[in-house]
Design a protein around this motif. Sequence first.
Motif, PDB file in Angstrom:
ATOM      1  N   VAL A  94       0.854  -1.186   0.000  1.00 36.17           N
ATOM      2  CA  VAL A  94       0.000   0.000   0.000  1.00 36.17           C
ATOM      3  C   VAL A  94       0.893   1.240   0.000  1.00 36.17           C
ATOM      4  O   VAL A  94       1.918   1.275   0.684  1.00 36.17           O
ATOM      5  N   VAL A  95       0.499   2.239  -0.766  1.00 38.29           N
ATOM      6  CA  VAL A  95       1.137   3.548  -0.690  1.00 38.29           C
ATOM      7  C   VAL A  95       0.101   4.507  -0.117  1.00 38.29           C
ATOM      8  O   VAL A  95      -0.915   4.783  -0.750  1.00 38.29           O
ATOM      9  N   MET A  96       0.326   4.965   1.106  1.00 43.63           N
ATOM     10  CA  MET A  96      -0.663   5.772   1.813  1.00 43.63           C
ATOM     11  C   MET A  96      -0.641   7.228   1.321  1.00 43.63           C
ATOM     12  O   MET A  96       0.160   7.601   0.463  1.00 43.63           O
ATOM     13  N   GLY A  97      -1.521   8.020   1.916  1.00 40.26           N
ATOM     14  CA  GLY A  97      -1.569   9.438   1.601  1.00 40.26           C
ATOM     15  C   GLY A  97      -2.842   9.815   0.863  1.00 40.26           C
ATOM     16  O   GLY A  97      -2.890   9.767  -0.373  1.00 40.26           O
ATOM     17  N   HIS A  98      -3.895  10.177   1.614  1.00 39.84           N
ATOM     18  CA  HIS A  98      -5.177  10.518   0.985  1.00 39.84           C
ATOM     19  C   HIS A  98      -5.507  12.009   1.072  1.00 39.84           C
ATOM     20  O   HIS A  98      -6.451  12.457   0.428  1.00 39.84           O
ATOM     21  N   GLU A  99      -4.748  12.764   1.848  1.00 36.26           N
ATOM     22  CA  GLU A  99      -4.964  14.216   1.940  1.00 36.26           C
ATOM     23  C   GLU A  99      -4.007  14.877   0.952  1.00 36.26           C
ATOM     24  O   GLU A  99      -2.917  15.311   1.320  1.00 36.26           O
ATOM     25  N   VAL A 100      -4.387  14.957  -0.302  1.00 37.33           N
ATOM     26  CA  VAL A 100      -3.396  15.244  -1.333  1.00 37.33           C
ATOM     27  C   VAL A 100      -3.906  16.247  -2.359  1.00 37.33           C
ATOM     28  O   VAL A 100      -5.097  16.302  -2.656  1.00 37.33           O
ATOM     29  N   ARG A 120      -4.532  21.654 -11.626  1.00 35.92           N
ATOM     30  CA  ARG A 120      -4.371  21.138 -10.265  1.00 35.92           C
ATOM     31  C   ARG A 120      -5.707  20.639  -9.728  1.00 35.92           C
ATOM     32  O   ARG A 120      -6.752  21.228  -9.982  1.00 35.92           O
ATOM     33  N   TYR A 121      -5.645  19.572  -8.931  1.00 41.10           N
ATOM     34  CA  TYR A 121      -6.852  18.951  -8.393  1.00 41.10           C
ATOM     35  C   TYR A 121      -6.591  18.449  -6.970  1.00 41.10           C
ATOM     36  O   TYR A 121      -5.462  18.139  -6.600  1.00 41.10           O
ATOM     37  N   ILE A 122      -7.672  18.359  -6.205  1.00 44.62           N
ATOM     38  CA  ILE A 122      -7.657  17.578  -4.976  1.00 44.62           C
ATOM     39  C   ILE A 122      -8.464  16.310  -5.236  1.00 44.62           C
ATOM     40  O   ILE A 122      -9.211  16.218  -6.210  1.00 44.62           O
ATOM     41  N   VAL A 123      -8.294  15.325  -4.354  1.00 48.01           N
ATOM     42  CA  VAL A 123      -8.893  14.013  -4.568  1.00 48.01           C
ATOM     43  C   VAL A 123      -9.932  13.739  -3.482  1.00 48.01           C
ATOM     44  O   VAL A 123      -9.636  13.884  -2.286  1.00 48.01           O
ATOM     45  N   GLN A 124     -11.141  13.358  -3.890  1.00 47.75           N
ATOM     46  CA  GLN A 124     -12.099  12.811  -2.943  1.00 47.75           C
ATOM     47  C   GLN A 124     -11.625  11.403  -2.605  1.00 47.75           C
ATOM     48  O   GLN A 124     -11.640  10.512  -3.455  1.00 47.75           O
ATOM     49  N   ALA A 125     -11.196  11.209  -1.366  1.00 50.58           N
ATOM     50  CA  ALA A 125     -10.488   9.972  -1.007  1.00 50.58           C
ATOM     51  C   ALA A 125     -11.372   8.733  -1.109  1.00 50.58           C
ATOM     52  O   ALA A 125     -10.930   7.675  -1.582  1.00 50.58           O
ATOM     53  N   ASP A 126     -12.638   8.821  -0.653  1.00 49.92           N
ATOM     54  CA  ASP A 126     -13.538   7.671  -0.738  1.00 49.92           C
ATOM     55  C   ASP A 126     -14.078   7.565  -2.158  1.00 49.92           C
ATOM     56  O   ASP A 126     -14.801   8.450  -2.625  1.00 49.92           O
ATOM     57  N   ILE A 127     -13.734   6.480  -2.810  1.00 51.03           N
ATOM     58  CA  ILE A 127     -14.032   6.304  -4.230  1.00 51.03           C
ATOM     59  C   ILE A 127     -14.852   5.033  -4.408  1.00 51.03           C
ATOM     60  O   ILE A 127     -14.548   3.993  -3.813  1.00 51.03           O
ATOM     61  N   TYR A 128     -15.907   5.135  -5.215  1.00 56.07           N
ATOM     62  CA  TYR A 128     -16.725   3.965  -5.529  1.00 56.07           C
ATOM     63  C   TYR A 128     -16.701   3.764  -7.041  1.00 56.07           C
ATOM     64  O   TYR A 128     -17.016   4.668  -7.812  1.00 56.07           O
ATOM     65  N   TYR A 129     -16.336   2.553  -7.438  1.00 56.96           N
ATOM     66  CA  TYR A 129     -16.214   2.240  -8.864  1.00 56.96           C
ATOM     67  C   TYR A 129     -16.895   0.907  -9.129  1.00 56.96           C
ATOM     68  O   TYR A 129     -16.513  -0.124  -8.576  1.00 56.96           O
ATOM     69  N   ARG A 130     -17.968   0.969  -9.935  1.00 61.46           N
ATOM     70  CA  ARG A 130     -18.757  -0.216 -10.260  1.00 61.46           C
ATOM     71  C   ARG A 130     -19.236  -0.927  -9.000  1.00 61.46           C
ATOM     72  O   ARG A 130     -19.180  -2.150  -8.878  1.00 61.46           O
ATOM     73  N   TYR A 138      -5.295   3.880   0.019  1.00 66.90           N
ATOM     74  CA  TYR A 138      -5.610   2.579   0.620  1.00 66.90           C
ATOM     75  C   TYR A 138      -5.512   1.531  -0.502  1.00 66.90           C
ATOM     76  O   TYR A 138      -4.448   1.017  -0.782  1.00 66.90           O
ATOM     77  N   ALA A 139      -6.652   1.228  -1.140  1.00 63.96           N
ATOM     78  CA  ALA A 139      -6.634   0.285  -2.253  1.00 63.96           C
ATOM     79  C   ALA A 139      -5.882   0.863  -3.448  1.00 63.96           C
ATOM     80  O   ALA A 139      -5.267   0.125  -4.218  1.00 63.96           O
ATOM     81  N   LEU A 140      -5.951   2.179  -3.619  1.00 69.79           N
ATOM     82  CA  LEU A 140      -5.282   2.859  -4.725  1.00 69.79           C
ATOM     83  C   LEU A 140      -4.040   3.578  -4.212  1.00 69.79           C
ATOM     84  O   LEU A 140      -4.035   4.115  -3.101  1.00 69.79           O
ATOM     85  N   GLY A 151      -6.461   6.294 -12.999  1.00 73.01           N
ATOM     86  CA  GLY A 151      -7.239   5.664 -14.056  1.00 73.01           C
ATOM     87  C   GLY A 151      -8.731   5.809 -13.897  1.00 73.01           C
ATOM     88  O   GLY A 151      -9.225   6.668 -13.145  1.00 73.01           O
ATOM     89  N   PRO A 152      -9.499   4.960 -14.594  1.00 70.78           N
ATOM     90  CA  PRO A 152     -10.964   5.080 -14.605  1.00 70.78           C
ATOM     91  C   PRO A 152     -11.619   4.999 -13.235  1.00 70.78           C
ATOM     92  O   PRO A 152     -12.700   5.562 -13.042  1.00 70.78           O
ATOM     93  N   GLU A 153     -10.999   4.278 -12.278  1.00 70.07           N
ATOM     94  CA  GLU A 153     -11.609   4.191 -10.945  1.00 70.07           C
ATOM     95  C   GLU A 153     -11.860   5.580 -10.366  1.00 70.07           C
ATOM     96  O   GLU A 153     -12.874   5.820  -9.709  1.00 70.07           O
ATOM     97  N   VAL A 154     -10.902   6.493 -10.604  1.00 66.07           N
ATOM     98  CA  VAL A 154     -11.000   7.856 -10.090  1.00 66.07           C
ATOM     99  C   VAL A 154     -11.704   8.773 -11.086  1.00 66.07           C
ATOM    100  O   VAL A 154     -12.534   9.607 -10.710  1.00 66.07           O
TER     101      VAL A 154
END
Length: 594
Positions: A94-100, A120-130, A138-140, A151-154
């Motif tokens: 795992v490569v951590m770091g969700h406040e990015v 430039r973008y920030i990331v919504q950490a909780d992601i739902y894909y399919r 975490y998973a990503l 990729g497409p998950e995000v």
Amino acid sequence: MSNERLYDDPKLAAYRRADGPLPERYWLWPLYGAGFENLGRDGQPIEAEMREPGPDEILVRHDAVGLCFSDTKILHAGESHPRLSGRDMRANPVVMGHEVVLTVVQAGANRVEQFKPGERYIVQADIYYRGKGLAYGYALQGGLSQFNIVGPEVLDGDEGCYLLPVRPETGYAQAALTEPWACVTASYDVQYRAGWLPEGTVLIVGGPAARGDTVLGTPYAGGQPPRKVVAAGVPAALGEELAARAKADGFSLVTLEIGAGALAEALVERVRAEAGEGSYTDIVFLGPDADLYALVEPLAGHGCQLSIVGADALNGPAPVDVGRLHYDHLSLTGTDSADLSQAYQPIRTELTPDGAALFIGAAGPMGQMHVQRALQAEGGPRRIVASDLDPARLGALETKYESLIAAKRGVSEFLARTPEGKSPVEFNDSLYALTDGAGYDDIVVLAPSARVIEGAVPMLAEGGMMNIFAGLARGTRANIDLRVVVERGVRFTGTSGSAIRDLRGMLGAAESGALNPNLSVAAIAGLSGVKEGLEGVDSQDFPGKVVVYPQILDLPVTRLEDLERTLPKVYALLGPQHAWTVEAEAEFLKECLP
């Protein structure tokens, strides 16, 4: 000078545009299992090969990432962490770091119209894909890496794109910290139901003090009945009303005769089986005692509303799973009316205007955010009390927010309190005395302790709200006298994480100046300082957030007040009380970027 003009320097301008050749390799911090010894290799980050993005991917550069206490939970749990269940971290670390906050460097063939280099973008950490729950860091792969392929998950998630654009003039740390700030603001914007879930599964269970005159009332809106109701040991008249309503509105009704008194343990599995493949979306207790509550509460599903009708049999505390209140979005309501639908009154989640608010464990990074929000709120509390066990950390909070506290004088009162040798009971009594016997309209619990929650409940005012913000593990039980829910209208809320709407709202507040995430920064570091920074977060050494700048490798963790010695030009641009600023950050990048 506008923030945008800060980047007129050629070096910074090129950095903003994401100009220049890409390295063949980049640095990152993989976690191979539980424990700090499994972070990186030999306590250092590793190098990975850079690759081109595929047609539906983009290559991004991580610019700033906040270290979070949630990261330390991954460190301690490893593969047993709920978000990493089934993952072989040795083979797939795992490569951590969700406040990015990140910058687009290159877009794949199918993304060139959607994403441009330098955006430039920030990331919504909780992601739902399919339908599958994922998470950045975490998973990503997350922000503790210099670069990443997204990729497409995000980009094509179930809620759309999970990247939110950032204005050019917004600072990097300012943007990255909108994620933890969104978790704070989300806890005051929870949407609780005011009735049974349409197409849900309801359990109504009779206890030793169930009233014979209980009526159904209107627990669901017209035309939105549940799918199924299981009635176990309910009074005869209510059973007849349920049968008539089931016939009229078309829901399935299962009636279980269990005789007088509480639901027997032998019948719990039968009740559980009636829920089908899921769990109950609503549970209504009629005149329960503490034993019945403890027996039935585990049948609640995610988002379940637990409603208590009548308190006559509640002659002692009940073991409430406060971990699930936080993580599973359970709600706990009640009424002393014979109309059970009266338990479904709207739950207030915002701080009471002109009320009294207590923040327990206020001196940690997230506690400081809660206090700052209360201080900056329009029409906020009249009295704000911040408590913590550590006098030094609480003093640092007062110093940091000195100007905000001063601005509130004449409108509200700010009080900071530590135990100073008092026992927990004596300390709570002293906090309660600050309300002149009225109690607190709002208590926000930031200390992960069931005993703290138990001790705080008696300090709530009539109709008071407790925000259980600190994450306690599911199965952590606090002994709570549930009569306060029925007779005094006390309510408990708890949230974990944030949704994309919360992040969008917080980014707007940061960019408009309504809230300043930079006030949360306590220390900065380059990528090499990640392990030291996480160890400090784990031991709660920092009175605020540690922000890592991944494109800078060799800067150790440095407290902002220590910049006077190491980076004096940066230090000179700090705000009052050593506050991180966009100006200081620009000078820092100018001096430290390779």
